[in-house]
Design an enzyme around this catalytic site. Sequence first.
Site, PDB file in Angstrom:
ATOM      1  N   LYS A 115       0.811  -1.219   0.000  1.00 28.55           N
ATOM      2  CA  LYS A 115       0.000   0.000   0.000  1.00 28.55           C
ATOM      3  C   LYS A 115       0.843   1.268   0.000  1.00 28.55           C
ATOM      4  O   LYS A 115       0.469   2.268  -0.598  1.00 28.55           O
ATOM      5  CB  LYS A 115      -0.941  -0.007   1.216  1.00 28.55           C
ATOM      6  CG  LYS A 115      -1.998  -1.096   1.191  1.00 28.55           C
ATOM      7  CD  LYS A 115      -2.904  -0.992   2.405  1.00 28.55           C
ATOM      8  CE  LYS A 115      -3.994  -2.056   2.383  1.00 28.55           C
ATOM      9  NZ  LYS A 115      -3.472  -3.407   2.541  1.00 28.55           N
ATOM     10  N   GLU A 199      -2.247   7.123   7.990  1.00 29.67           N
ATOM     11  CA  GLU A 199      -3.014   8.091   7.223  1.00 29.67           C
ATOM     12  C   GLU A 199      -4.139   8.683   8.070  1.00 29.67           C
ATOM     13  O   GLU A 199      -4.552   8.114   9.083  1.00 29.67           O
ATOM     14  CB  GLU A 199      -3.566   7.480   5.930  1.00 29.67           C
ATOM     15  CG  GLU A 199      -4.453   6.301   6.079  1.00 29.67           C
ATOM     16  CD  GLU A 199      -4.826   5.681   4.726  1.00 29.67           C
ATOM     17  OE1 GLU A 199      -4.005   5.735   3.788  1.00 29.67           O
ATOM     18  OE2 GLU A 199      -5.936   5.139   4.618  1.00 29.67           O
ATOM     19  N   ARG A 296      -7.091  -8.034  -9.489  1.00 34.16           N
ATOM     20  CA  ARG A 296      -7.803  -9.277  -9.778  1.00 34.16           C
ATOM     21  C   ARG A 296      -9.275  -8.967  -9.945  1.00 34.16           C
ATOM     22  O   ARG A 296      -9.709  -7.821  -9.782  1.00 34.16           O
ATOM     23  CB  ARG A 296      -7.629 -10.259  -8.613  1.00 34.16           C
ATOM     24  CG  ARG A 296      -8.031  -9.644  -7.272  1.00 34.16           C
ATOM     25  CD  ARG A 296      -8.025 -10.640  -6.144  1.00 34.16           C
ATOM     26  NE  ARG A 296      -8.108 -10.024  -4.839  1.00 34.16           N
ATOM     27  CZ  ARG A 296      -9.220  -9.550  -4.280  1.00 34.16           C
ATOM     28  NH1 ARG A 296     -10.365  -9.619  -4.946  1.00 34.16           N
ATOM     29  NH2 ARG A 296      -9.210  -9.009  -3.080  1.00 34.16           N
TER      30      ARG A 296
END
Length: 665
Positions: A115, A199, A296
């Site tokens: 990430k 974050e 995916r």
Amino acid sequence: MRRILIANRGEIARRIIRTARLMGIETVAVYSDADANAPHVREATLAVHIGPAPATESYLRADKIIEAALKTGSDAIHPGYGFLSENAAFADACLGAGLIFIGPGADAIRAMGLKDGAKRLMRQAGVPIVPGYQGDDQSLDRLQRSANAIGYPILIKAVAGGGGKGMRRVDDADSFADALLAAKREAARAFGNDSVLIEKYLTQPRHVEVQVFADTHGNVVHLFERDCSLQRRHQKVVEEAPAPGLPESIRKAMGEAAVKAAKAINYVGAGTVEFILDVSEGIEKAPFYFMEMNTRLQVEHPVTEFITGYDLVEWQIRVARGEALPAKQKDIRIHGHAVEVRLYAEDAEGGFLPSTGRLERLHLPANQAGVRVDSGVEEGQEITVHYDPMIAKLIAHGTDRTVAIDRLVNALDATIAVGPKTNRGFLARLIGHPAFRAEEIDTGFIERHMGELAPIINVPDRLLALAALAAATPRAAPDMSSPWTALRSWRLNLPYRQSVDLFLPDNTKRTVTLTRTAEGMISVGGLDEPLLASPAWRDDYRFEVDFSGSLARATVLAHEHSLEVRVGGLTFHFGLRDNAEGDKGALPRDGKLMAPMPGKVLGIFVKPGQSVEAGDRLLVLEAMKMEHRLTAPAAGTVKAVHIGENDQVPEGRLLIELDVEQASA
């Protein structure tokens, strides 16, 4: 492409088989010991056994899967989702073995796999990201300073994996260190990587993701968005498309940002770009930020297929064959609305603990208008601890959101799953909730409304009447040619009368009297006002009552000594005998804490002789990919600990003994 091996199981394997068959392509299923009799094994052209039940010894064994593909003469491997679908090394291994990998290239998987790195790439590409820290310095001091600078509340997130593991909300600086250590510990255990990012925590976010598709000819499109805001413990519970109430300007900007993200990493195939939408100031001008990209097909892809009319698995196969995308962006349109829920084997009323066992009965309403059911199991099959406990996905489509929700509520009412406990009733109450229907949604919806999502206790008189009539009405019509079976309990010159005792969830008894009238109706007494009724079974589960011209329909399941009545998404339980057993959730008098489900002991936090208060953490048990905290139901002293860390325990195993009398003395 003549033959595809599916490196997966369950409903996604069946889903791929279905499309491949329509395209004239043969399929190869792989299976573990636990799946030897599974439907996907039977439905594929060929099937290959790859190992024991644990996924680490079967479905996660890339070498065995590639060996099976080569042995069966397969041209390509479709990884489905989960397992090896986002494993860059597996994608490389497929290509190295001369097999087509039906998915993106390994470089794209790696680019989006962590990430922190993904967010840095997106920032460079001009895609908005949540304010935060994604650096390599993982020291407590650096992470603490970053959190302080961002401003609380903040979110700690593992850079690898997903599903809420390694994620913690922190509301103040004093709580940061403990939360960080817990997140890192969980991330290391789940993903083998304890790195995290920090974050800003958005207090009222919506989770909106965009379906993207790209081919090898430079074409990239989006197929609009899905709203996945209704979550529990960061796990999606309800998905719908398009996102309710989303202004067209934001839809357009979000779609363009998702395409930009795919182009930035030279993406090929199906992918999902996930955004967080900050609706704290309203949705009209809500800012959105990139969260991550799933490289995916997603579990919730059917809602996108419903609103666009395209088969996304077919698109995957065509792109893998080197074809151009079947449609241009200008040709892709939204048609109506679709909503999806996941039916799990779990005890929603008992803390959402996983439930295992044999599916004694299973009826999924695949024949209802606008309803699609994707399932990987069938009646008689076992739900085990080895894999995700999903029984089926139920998806409904309609001309608008209200129609789609109504259809899905009806489908859930008609769903019969007897054996393991399921979340069916909870799902029906959730999507039927007035606030959900009113589009008042964000990721805190379930937690905020949990009290209102509990089973119904107050039962209307008409429901009492319906339950009593269902209990007393034979399912098969009697042989009217015989005077001995035409009537029951017949008495000369007296009306036919029967009393039915119904026990409500709080064990209150209500007695309903049923009296046959001269006109052939049934007079229902024992209620606030009498009713006239004409009941009839329509099949094994559908029951119908005409209350003097007002028709009531319900799904009714008869269990041993009880009835389950479903009407309009609400479920009512009636005992047919006194069952005053007290609070089953309370600690037994002998103080023995038993395993509520089979699982692995991840941590033990008490020792013999230690005093505990009600609610104190005793141990953590991992089952079906989820961690479950077991707490002390009452104050007491730990008498004995009968298990150790990393022990595998069966359901019902004695874990800890508490001396509860000493605490109350």
